[in-house]
Design a protein around this motif. Structure first.
Motif, short mmCIF file in Angstrom:
data_model
loop_
_atom_site.label_atom_id
_atom_site.label_comp_id
_atom_site.label_asym_id
_atom_site.label_seq_id
_atom_site.Cartn_x
_atom_site.Cartn_y
_atom_site.Cartn_z
N ALA A 122 -2.60 22.53 -6.61
CA ALA A 122 -1.81 23.66 -7.14
C ALA A 122 -2.06 23.83 -8.64
O ALA A 122 -2.14 24.96 -9.14
N ARG A 123 -2.20 22.72 -9.37
CA ARG A 123 -2.46 22.80 -10.79
C ARG A 123 -3.83 23.45 -11.07
O ARG A 123 -3.96 24.30 -11.96
N ASN A 124 -4.82 23.09 -10.31
CA ASN A 124 -6.15 23.68 -10.47
C ASN A 124 -6.15 25.17 -10.11
O ASN A 124 -6.79 25.99 -10.78
N ARG A 125 -5.43 25.53 -9.04
CA ARG A 125 -5.37 26.93 -8.63
C ARG A 125 -4.67 27.79 -9.68
O ARG A 125 -5.07 28.93 -9.96
N ARG A 126 -3.60 27.27 -10.26
CA ARG A 126 -2.87 28.01 -11.29
C ARG A 126 -3.76 28.23 -12.51
O ARG A 126 -3.78 29.33 -13.09
N ALA A 127 -4.49 27.20 -12.91
CA ALA A 127 -5.39 27.35 -14.05
C ALA A 127 -6.48 28.38 -13.76
O ALA A 127 -6.88 29.16 -14.63
N HIS A 128 -6.95 28.44 -12.52
CA HIS A 128 -7.98 29.41 -12.14
C HIS A 128 -7.43 30.83 -12.17
O HIS A 128 -8.12 31.76 -12.63
N ASP A 188 -1.71 17.62 -3.15
CA ASP A 188 -1.24 19.01 -3.18
C ASP A 188 -0.86 19.44 -4.59
O ASP A 188 -1.13 20.58 -5.01
N ARG A 189 -0.23 18.56 -5.33
CA ARG A 189 0.17 18.89 -6.70
C ARG A 189 -1.06 19.13 -7.58
O ARG A 189 -1.10 20.06 -8.39
N GLU A 190 -2.06 18.32 -7.43
CA GLU A 190 -3.28 18.50 -8.21
C GLU A 190 -4.01 19.78 -7.83
O GLU A 190 -4.53 20.51 -8.70
N VAL A 235 0.85 -1.19 0.00
CA VAL A 235 0.00 0.00 0.00
C VAL A 235 0.89 1.24 0.00
O VAL A 235 1.92 1.28 0.69
N ALA A 236 0.48 2.29 -0.79
CA ALA A 236 1.26 3.53 -0.86
C ALA A 236 1.28 4.22 0.49
O ALA A 236 0.32 4.17 1.26
N HIS A 237 2.36 4.95 0.74
CA HIS A 237 2.51 5.66 2.00
C HIS A 237 1.61 6.90 2.00
O HIS A 237 1.24 7.45 0.95
N ARG A 238 1.26 7.37 3.20
CA ARG A 238 0.37 8.52 3.33
C ARG A 238 1.00 9.80 2.77
O ARG A 238 0.31 10.65 2.18
N SER A 239 2.29 9.97 2.91
CA SER A 239 2.96 11.18 2.39
C SER A 239 2.89 11.25 0.87
O SER A 239 2.71 12.34 0.29
N LEU A 240 3.01 10.08 0.21
CA LEU A 240 2.89 10.07 -1.24
C LEU A 240 1.49 10.51 -1.67
O LEU A 240 1.34 11.30 -2.62
N HIS A 241 0.49 10.06 -0.97
CA HIS A 241 -0.88 10.47 -1.29
C HIS A 241 -1.08 11.97 -1.09
O HIS A 241 -1.68 12.67 -1.93
N SER A 242 -0.58 12.52 0.02
CA SER A 242 -0.73 13.96 0.29
C SER A 242 0.02 14.80 -0.73
O SER A 242 -0.46 15.86 -1.16
N ASN A 243 1.19 14.35 -1.18
CA ASN A 243 1.94 15.09 -2.21
C ASN A 243 1.18 15.14 -3.53
O ASN A 243 1.15 16.18 -4.20
N GLU A 244 0.59 14.03 -3.90
CA GLU A 244 -0.17 14.00 -5.14
C GLU A 244 -1.40 14.91 -5.06
O GLU A 244 -1.73 15.62 -6.01
#
Length: 332
Positions: free
Chosen positions: A67-73, A63-65, A52-61
């Motif tokens: 930030a991408r939505n905020r930049r597009a907005h 946050d990245r998504e 199972v993926a680690h919790r930090s990897l999930h939180s990083n993904e």
């Protein structure tokens, strides 16, 4: 009892051996399956995640998504909306009021305010020195004006105070100031007269004068001449204009005639002296000689005129000069 126990124990031993054989077979099957999977796995194919993926990897993904939505907005908004959002976020996180962020509008200037501050009735060469963008804007507006006739404000004519300005393109098209009365508040088209006025005004603390022309109806002309008579501009008749145009070539022809007549008189006197000394014939012959001389003189004179030089060249008028002559009666 001992025999029963042995028999039971022997059976128990048999069950243990069967469990061990089953585990061995399952392990062999797993190894075989894994070996087959390794053989069938392609070189670019990624391995399966068995953990199972680690919790930090999930939180990083996440946050990245985000930030991408905020930049597009933010990119979809214009500069003013982006500014409002940032100010709202600042007030939300750090506190404060929107009144603190409102800028002062007291020093704001529109293009009309800039034109009023830098406009000049007449631009001179010294006015175009040290040009700023405000002066360039005013000069560009000045170049678009039509400076043949003025529009007048005669509301304070009893105080001998008048206001003049140049015409705009719409006024030229509609005929205001030329085919209609040049008074700002008058639109009469009958009985218009042209006037020349020496316009004295103060501009940027400097006294200046300008000679302007305007066309007014009889009532507005009375207001203009309320204190003293102005100069009226009248159109010259076409006969006078033709006389003025033909006056110069007529003078030149008169000078040529004088020169030719003086030359013919000298030539005649020389001939008369020669004939008086040499001829001893009768009066009839002398009279006939005089008549022949009188008849020959204009022929000799005309031939001499032909051989003096090339014919005078007639100057062809350019298109601009023809237009000026055509519109001369219109612009008085």
């Amino acid at each position: 009892m001992d025999d029963l126990v042995k028999v039971h124990g022997g059976g128990g031993y048999d069950s243990d051996f069967s469990d061990e054989d089953g585990q061995g077979e399952s392990s062999q099957r797993g190894l075989k399956r894994k070996h087959e999977e390794e053989i069938l796995q392609k070189p670019f194919q990624k391995g399966r995640h068995s953990k199972v993926a680690h919790r930090s990897l999930h939180s990083n993904e996440v946050d990245r998504e985000e930030a991408r939505n905020r930049r597009a907005h933010l990119i979809s908004m214009n500069a003013f909306e982006r500014h409002k959002k940032f100010v709202g976020d600042y007030i939300l996180y750090y506190g404060g009021q929107m009144v603190d962020f409102k800028r002062s509008v007291a020093k704001d200037k529109t293009d009309l305010d800039v034109l009023r501050e830098n406009h000049r009735f007449l631009w001179r060469d010294e006015d175009e020195e040290d040009m700023t963008w405000e002066k360039e804007l005013a000069k560009k507006y000045y170049d678009k004006l039509f400076k043949e006739y003025c529009i007048a404000d005669l509301s304070r004519y009893k105080e001998n105070k008048f206001g003049f300005r140049w015409r705009t393109e719409n006024e030229v098209v509609s005929g205001k100031g030329q085919f209609q009365c040049g008074n700002k508040h008058c639109e009469k088209e009958e009985g218009l007269k042209s006037w020349e006025v020496n316009f004295a005004y103060v501009e940027h603390g400097e006294k200046r004068n300008a000679l302007v022309k305007l066309r007014l109806c009889p009532e507005c002309s009375f207001k203009l001449n309320y204190h003293h008579k102005r100069k009226e501009v009248k159109a010259k008749p076409k006969t006078e204009m033709l006389l003025d145009q033909n006056q110069k070539p007529a003078k030149a022809k008169a000078k040529k005639k004088k020169r030719s007549s003086s030359h013919s008189k000298k030539h005649k006197h020389k001939k008369h002296r020669d004939r008086s000394t040499s001829s001893s014939s009768s009066e009839e012959l002398q009279n006939s000689d005089k008549d022949s001389d009188a008849g020959d003189e204009p022929e000799d004179q005309s031939e001499g005129d032909h051989w003096r030089g090339p014919a005078p060249a007639v100057e062809e008028k350019s298109r601009e000069e023809e237009f000026d002559e055509y519109f001369e009666d219109m612009f008085l």
